[in-house]
Design a protein around this motif. Structure first.
Motif, PDB file in Angstrom:
ATOM      1  N   THR A 293       0.796  -1.226   0.000  1.00  0.00           N
ATOM      2  CA  THR A 293       0.000   0.000   0.000  1.00  0.00           C
ATOM      3  C   THR A 293       0.830   1.278   0.000  1.00  0.00           C
ATOM      4  O   THR A 293       0.281   2.362  -0.227  1.00  0.00           O
ATOM      5  CB  THR A 293      -0.917   0.027   1.237  1.00  0.00           C
ATOM      6  OG1 THR A 293      -0.115  -0.019   2.434  1.00  0.00           O
ATOM      7  CG2 THR A 293      -1.863  -1.159   1.230  1.00  0.00           C
ATOM      8  N   LEU A 294       2.134   1.184   0.258  1.00  0.00           N
ATOM      9  CA  LEU A 294       2.970   2.368   0.425  1.00  0.00           C
ATOM     10  C   LEU A 294       2.983   3.215  -0.848  1.00  0.00           C
ATOM     11  O   LEU A 294       3.245   2.719  -1.947  1.00  0.00           O
ATOM     12  CB  LEU A 294       4.399   1.948   0.782  1.00  0.00           C
ATOM     13  CG  LEU A 294       5.333   3.074   1.235  1.00  0.00           C
ATOM     14  CD1 LEU A 294       4.830   3.707   2.519  1.00  0.00           C
ATOM     15  CD2 LEU A 294       6.752   2.563   1.402  1.00  0.00           C
ATOM     16  N   GLN A 295       2.718   4.527  -0.681  1.00  0.00           N
ATOM     17  CA  GLN A 295       2.663   5.445  -1.815  1.00  0.00           C
ATOM     18  C   GLN A 295       3.821   6.448  -1.832  1.00  0.00           C
ATOM     19  O   GLN A 295       4.273   6.850  -2.900  1.00  0.00           O
ATOM     20  CB  GLN A 295       1.337   6.211  -1.795  1.00  0.00           C
ATOM     21  CG  GLN A 295       0.123   5.321  -1.953  1.00  0.00           C
ATOM     22  CD  GLN A 295      -1.180   6.096  -1.849  1.00  0.00           C
ATOM     23  OE1 GLN A 295      -1.183   7.301  -1.578  1.00  0.00           O
ATOM     24  NE2 GLN A 295      -2.293   5.431  -2.062  1.00  0.00           N
ATOM     25  N   GLU A 296       4.286   6.870  -0.652  1.00  0.00           N
ATOM     26  CA  GLU A 296       5.368   7.846  -0.560  1.00  0.00           C
ATOM     27  C   GLU A 296       6.461   7.307   0.357  1.00  0.00           C
ATOM     28  O   GLU A 296       6.193   6.934   1.491  1.00  0.00           O
ATOM     29  CB  GLU A 296       4.859   9.182  -0.010  1.00  0.00           C
ATOM     30  CG  GLU A 296       3.757   9.819  -0.849  1.00  0.00           C
ATOM     31  CD  GLU A 296       3.237  11.088  -0.196  1.00  0.00           C
ATOM     32  OE1 GLU A 296       4.018  12.043  -0.039  1.00  0.00           O
ATOM     33  OE2 GLU A 296       2.047  11.105   0.166  1.00  0.00           O
ATOM     34  N   LEU A 297       7.688   7.310  -0.143  1.00  0.00           N
ATOM     35  CA  LEU A 297       8.826   6.807   0.628  1.00  0.00           C
ATOM     36  C   LEU A 297       9.955   7.831   0.581  1.00  0.00           C
ATOM     37  O   LEU A 297      10.394   8.237  -0.492  1.00  0.00           O
ATOM     38  CB  LEU A 297       9.309   5.467   0.067  1.00  0.00           C
ATOM     39  CG  LEU A 297      10.555   4.851   0.724  1.00  0.00           C
ATOM     40  CD1 LEU A 297      10.338   4.648   2.214  1.00  0.00           C
ATOM     41  CD2 LEU A 297      10.921   3.537   0.036  1.00  0.00           C
ATOM     42  N   TYR A 298      10.397   8.245   1.772  1.00  0.00           N
ATOM     43  CA  TYR A 298      11.471   9.229   1.907  1.00  0.00           C
ATOM     44  C   TYR A 298      12.575   8.569   2.722  1.00  0.00           C
ATOM     45  O   TYR A 298      12.396   8.258   3.892  1.00  0.00           O
ATOM     46  CB  TYR A 298      10.946  10.476   2.619  1.00  0.00           C
ATOM     47  CG  TYR A 298      11.917  11.621   2.723  1.00  0.00           C
ATOM     48  CD1 TYR A 298      11.865  12.691   1.844  1.00  0.00           C
ATOM     49  CD2 TYR A 298      12.894  11.641   3.716  1.00  0.00           C
ATOM     50  CE1 TYR A 298      12.763  13.751   1.948  1.00  0.00           C
ATOM     51  CE2 TYR A 298      13.791  12.693   3.827  1.00  0.00           C
ATOM     52  CZ  TYR A 298      13.718  13.739   2.948  1.00  0.00           C
ATOM     53  OH  TYR A 298      14.609  14.780   3.046  1.00  0.00           O
ATOM     54  N   ILE A 299      13.745   8.344   2.100  1.00  0.00           N
ATOM     55  CA  ILE A 299      14.880   7.696   2.757  1.00  0.00           C
ATOM     56  C   ILE A 299      16.070   8.642   2.716  1.00  0.00           C
ATOM     57  O   ILE A 299      16.496   9.074   1.638  1.00  0.00           O
ATOM     58  CB  ILE A 299      15.255   6.369   2.065  1.00  0.00           C
ATOM     59  CG1 ILE A 299      14.045   5.445   2.005  1.00  0.00           C
ATOM     60  CG2 ILE A 299      16.387   5.681   2.801  1.00  0.00           C
ATOM     61  CD1 ILE A 299      14.303   4.158   1.264  1.00  0.00           C
TER      62      ILE A 299
ATOM     63  N   TRP B  15       4.277   5.938  -5.617  1.00  0.00           N
ATOM     64  CA  TRP B  15       4.283   6.950  -6.673  1.00  0.00           C
ATOM     65  C   TRP B  15       5.311   8.050  -6.424  1.00  0.00           C
ATOM     66  O   TRP B  15       5.648   8.797  -7.344  1.00  0.00           O
ATOM     67  CB  TRP B  15       2.902   7.563  -6.848  1.00  0.00           C
ATOM     68  CG  TRP B  15       2.377   8.345  -5.689  1.00  0.00           C
ATOM     69  CD1 TRP B  15       1.570   7.898  -4.699  1.00  0.00           C
ATOM     70  CD2 TRP B  15       2.622   9.726  -5.414  1.00  0.00           C
ATOM     71  NE1 TRP B  15       1.298   8.910  -3.803  1.00  0.00           N
ATOM     72  CE2 TRP B  15       1.929  10.048  -4.229  1.00  0.00           C
ATOM     73  CE3 TRP B  15       3.349  10.734  -6.058  1.00  0.00           C
ATOM     74  CZ2 TRP B  15       1.949  11.318  -3.661  1.00  0.00           C
ATOM     75  CZ3 TRP B  15       3.367  12.012  -5.492  1.00  0.00           C
ATOM     76  CH2 TRP B  15       2.678  12.289  -4.315  1.00  0.00           C
ATOM     77  N   SER B  16       5.859   8.154  -5.188  1.00  0.00           N
ATOM     78  CA  SER B  16       6.856   9.178  -4.885  1.00  0.00           C
ATOM     79  C   SER B  16       8.000   8.558  -4.098  1.00  0.00           C
ATOM     80  O   SER B  16       7.771   7.932  -3.050  1.00  0.00           O
ATOM     81  CB  SER B  16       6.214  10.314  -4.082  1.00  0.00           C
ATOM     82  OG  SER B  16       7.174  11.305  -3.741  1.00  0.00           O
ATOM     83  N   LEU B  17       9.234   8.756  -4.575  1.00  0.00           N
ATOM     84  CA  LEU B  17      10.410   8.183  -3.928  1.00  0.00           C
ATOM     85  C   LEU B  17      11.512   9.230  -3.834  1.00  0.00           C
ATOM     86  O   LEU B  17      11.891   9.840  -4.835  1.00  0.00           O
ATOM     87  CB  LEU B  17      10.916   6.968  -4.714  1.00  0.00           C
ATOM     88  CG  LEU B  17      12.234   6.338  -4.236  1.00  0.00           C
ATOM     89  CD1 LEU B  17      12.091   5.803  -2.820  1.00  0.00           C
ATOM     90  CD2 LEU B  17      12.676   5.233  -5.204  1.00  0.00           C
TER      91      LEU B  17
END
Length: 425
Positions: A285-291, A307-309
């Protein structure tokens, strides 16, 4: 002014509260910067009052003065470590305040007056433990919506903290509490936001964090910050955190593993300064990931809804799965050249791309792999080659910063809706 309801005294930070104010029995709102609120307990109709600062000598405020203030809606009490009597705490009668919605209890103590300094110098003062005080500060369960506990100087939490009778509590913050474990919080039925920070002694999050009943049934947002010794978060069961949408882990430098069981509704995950984490868990389900600044992270799994990485300073990343819906991609050094090239050219739905690097001299863009790219930003002082710029047929916005060595085709700006080039900065 016996009928006065609202009083604000601006620029009054260091003043002493006039005794005459205590005769304004109908006062509902008092906005004043003064720490010296001695005698305010007579204002039983107050809904709003300034933050309360306790002092060892009692010249600022005695906690007993809260006894009859049962209409108050927000209480912020600082310096609770200076309270020397459980009886005083009980006489505050927090359990009787049926309108209290926001409660902040801070056990940090700063001696800020000459009377207090003399009291400490001339005689020994005794205080009670933070856990004993918290037991006495049990608030009214039906009204409380926001609870903040800060600088708790003891390892035990109050027995009422996870009581399901607090059915209106939606926000809880624990800050700098000297405990080696988290309290059990899963039974709070309405809890939506949980923030835990500066818990320097916690090394492991296990099953005791949740419960056997509710299991954080309403929690939407969970934040861990400045957890320097936390090395493992495990024992999360399937179906736990059933509504969690936002998860933030910031500065958990010892963290080696995350729960392997997926959170069923997780939408946004922020992972910052977790230098020992090697692998990232799967999520459907993850849509936005900030690492950011995860030096040991080696792999990212397939994330079908992403959709956003944003990937910043992940030099060990060597493999990643498929992100079929990826439309926004931001990359910042250090990052392996091969990984950068593959990330950029593996997602045909990509619409926005940003690359920031102090080392890259060449970036390979494959136009056939970027048919949807509309916005491109390059912040690369040493960049010399990016030959496919003119072939990006969908490109509408181009921002090139500090790339003085890069040759941009003369025909390109006329094809764009917005263009910033190095010479125009």
């Amino acid at each position: 002014m016996k009928l006065l309801r609202h009083l604000a005294l601006l620029g009054y930070e260091d003043g002493v509260l006039s005794k005459s104010i205590s005769h304004l029995f109908n006062l509902q709102t008092l906005n004043i910067g003064s720490h010296n609120l001695h005698g305010i307990g007579r204002l039983a109709n107050l809904h709003t009052l300034p933050p309360i600062h306790l002092c060892k000598c009692g010249c600022f405020f005695n906690i007993r003065e809260l006894r009859n203030m049962n209409k108050v809606r927000k209480l912020c009490i600082y310096g609770l470590c200076t309270v020397s009597s459980i009886r005083d705490a009980k006489e505050a009668h927090l359990h009787s305040k049926k309108n209290l919605e926001i409660l902040e209890l801070d056990f940090n103590g700063r001696i800020t007056c000459e009377h207090a300094k003399r009291a400490v110098t001339n005689k020994a003062t005794t205080t009670v433990s933070g856990s004993q005080l918290l037991e006495s500060f049990r608030p009214h369960c039906q009204s409380l919506k926001v609870l903040r506990i800060k600088n708790l100087n003891h390892g035990n939490y109050p027995s009422w903290l996870n009581n399901a009778s607090f059915w209106n509590l939606t926000e809880l913050e624990l800050y700098d509490c000297q405990s080696h474990h988290f309290p059990t919080l899963g039974d709070l039925p309405a809890l939506k936001l949980l923030m835990i920070s500066n818990m320097d002694h916690v090394e492991h999050i296990g099953q005791e964090f949740s419960s056997h009943d509710q299991r954080f049934s309403s929690l939407v947002s969970l934040h861990f910050e400045h957890m320097y010794r936390l090395s493992e978060w495990s024992e999360v069961e399937y179906g736990e955190f059933p509504r969690l949408e936002t998860l933030t882990i910031w500065r958990a430098i010892a963290l080696r593993s995350l729960p392997s069981v997926p959170f069923l509704f997780l939408r946004k995950f922020t992972l910052t300064e977790c230098g020992n984490l090697v692998a990232f868990p799967p999520s459907a389900t993850l849509q936005e990931l900030y690492i950011w600044d995860c030096e040991s992270l080696k792999e990212l799994p397939a994330l079908p809804s992403l959709w956003s990485l944003h990937v910043i300073s992940c030099p060990s990343l060597v493999t990643f799965g498929h992100f079929p819906l990826l439309t926004v991609l931001h990359l910042t050094d250090p990052l392996k050249d091969e990984i950068l090239t593959r990330l950029v050219n593996s997602h045909k739905m990509l619409e926005e791309l940003s690359v920031s690097s102090d080392t890259k001299t060449s970036i390979c863009l494959e136009p056939q792999s970027l048919p949807s790219l509309r916005r491109l930003q390059l912040i690369c002082p040493n960049l010399q080659h990016c030959d496919a710029l003119a072939s990006l047929t969908s490109l509408k916005i181009l921002n090139i910063h500090f790339c003085s060595q890069l040759d941009v085709p003369d025909s390109l700006p006329s094809q764009l809706e917005n263009c910033i080039l190095p010479e125009s900065l």
